[in-house]
Design an enzyme around this catalytic site. Structure first.
Site, PDB file in Angstrom:
ATOM      1  CG  ASP A   2      -2.116   0.900   1.043  1.00  0.00           C
ATOM      2  OD1 ASP A   2      -2.364   1.336  -0.096  1.00  0.00           O
ATOM      3  OD2 ASP A   2      -2.794   1.183   2.048  1.00  0.00           O
ATOM      4  CG  HIS A  19      -0.010   1.894  -9.400  1.00  0.00           C
ATOM      5  ND1 HIS A  19      -0.228   1.505  -8.103  1.00  0.00           N
ATOM      6  CD2 HIS A  19      -1.101   2.609  -9.760  1.00  0.00           C
ATOM      7  CE1 HIS A  19      -1.408   1.955  -7.699  1.00  0.00           C
ATOM      8  NE2 HIS A  19      -1.956   2.639  -8.687  1.00  0.00           N
ATOM      9  CG  LEU A 113       9.571 -17.219  -3.622  1.00  0.00           C
ATOM     10  CD1 LEU A 113       9.462 -17.138  -2.096  1.00  0.00           C
ATOM     11  CD2 LEU A 113      10.009 -15.849  -4.160  1.00  0.00           C
TER      12      LEU A 113
HETATM   13  C1  IPE Z   1      -0.989   0.173  -4.105  1.00  0.00           C
HETATM   14  O1  IPE Z   1      -1.143   1.387  -3.518  1.00  0.00           O
HETATM   15  C2  IPE Z   1      -2.249  -0.623  -4.324  1.00  0.00           C
HETATM   16  C3  IPE Z   1      -2.218  -1.600  -5.424  1.00  0.00           C
HETATM   17  C4  IPE Z   1      -1.274  -2.493  -5.572  1.00  0.00           C
HETATM   18  C5  IPE Z   1      -3.340  -1.596  -6.384  1.00  0.00           C
HETATM   19  P1  IPE Z   1      -2.401   2.370  -3.578  1.00  0.00           P
HETATM   20  O2  IPE Z   1      -2.769   2.629  -4.980  1.00  0.00           O
HETATM   21  O3  IPE Z   1      -3.471   1.842  -2.685  1.00  0.00           O
HETATM   22  O4  IPE Z   1      -1.787   3.681  -2.940  1.00  0.00           O
HETATM   23  P2  IPE Z   1      -2.457   4.755  -2.011  1.00  0.00           P
HETATM   24  O5  IPE Z   1      -3.111   4.033  -0.867  1.00  0.00           O
HETATM   25  O6  IPE Z   1      -3.440   5.509  -2.851  1.00  0.00           O
HETATM   26  O7  IPE Z   1      -1.312   5.601  -1.560  1.00  0.00           O
HETATM   27 MG    MG Z   2      -4.148   2.218  -0.797  1.00  0.00          MG
END
Ligand code: IPE
Ligand code: MG
Length: 222
Positions: A2, A19, A113
């Site tokens: 996250d 991302h 893994l």
């Molecule tokens: C990664 O972070 C989530 C996924 C892998 C889709 P977020 O997209 O939830 O990031 P924030 O919470 O908005 O910062």
């Molecule tokens: Mg998030």
């Protein structure tokens, strides 16, 4: 995983840049798992609820998954990693579904893994699917056991979650491996996923190592 969006926002960049950066952290955590001899890693890439995001972000994420599977597949296989996708992949494009099946088959004998990628995954969906599979197969049996549910989950044959790591500061499960995490140790880090590094990983391992797991029983020292 996250915090990709917040990481990008802090830098005045589009969320998708976050991302992309998060993908580097995925590469890093795989490397650490191999280095520290972790045998199974599950990454939560896309939840059953993530479809609610703006279409541009959903499309961008799916494109990123598709491209990275193609780009990384050789490396995954040569590193002896078994790749498995968990979740309802039937909602993905046919091309992506084929790609997924191919790489799962290609890496199915790898041993170093097990890498589960949770894609269109939800913990509740996992349990409901498992129950439905059970009843579709054995209509006449009235009672269902924990073992029955286990054997129909996307993670069937794998052990329960030992350690769950969530970055980004939130302390919730967000529908991730609910059944499998019944006795997981939970480790939360405020760091955003793109900033994930070896220090956080090792801290999580120390935390796990220093926690006595009682599974509902009492301490061994009592
Ligand atoms: C990664 O972070 C989530 C996924 C892998 C889709 P977020 O997209 O939830 O990031 P924030 O919470 O908005 O910062
Ligand atoms: Mg998030």
């Amino acid at each position: 995983m996250d915090g990709n969006g917040r990481w990008a926002k802090k830098k005045f960049l589009p969320r998708l840049v976050g991302h992309n950066k998060g993908l580097e952290s995925v590469r890093k955590i795989i490397e650490y798992c191999i280095k520290y001899n972790v045998k199974t890693l599950t990454i939560y890439a896309f939840s059953t609820e993530n479809w609610k995001r703006p279409i541009k972000e959903v499309d961008g994420l799916l494109k990123l998954f598709s491209e990275s599977i193609s780009k990384e597949s050789k490396k995954i296989h040569s590193n002896n990693i078994k790749l498995k996708f968990i979740g309802d992949t039937s909602l993905l494009t046919k091309a992506l579904q084929i790609k997924i099946k191919e790489i799962e088959k290609e890496t199915s004998r790898n041993k170093r893994l097990v890498l589960n990628v949770a894609l269109n995954y939800g913990g509740r969906l996992d349990i409901v699917n498992s129950v439905n599979t059970f009843y579709n197969n054995k209509k006449r049996i009235k009672k269902i056991t924990e073992k029955d549910i286990n054997s129909g989950l996307y993670t069937k044959g794998q052990s329960d979650v030992d350690l769950l790591i969530r970055t980004g500061g939130q302390q919730r499960m967000s529908n991730f491996l609910l059944w499998q995490s019944a006795y997981a140790e939970l480790f939360f880090s405020k760091k955003l996923w793109p900033d994930f590094d070896e220090k956080i990983f090792v801290n999580a391992l120390y935390f796990f190592q220093n926690t006595e797991r009682k599974f509902g029983s009492v301490s061994k020292s009592t």
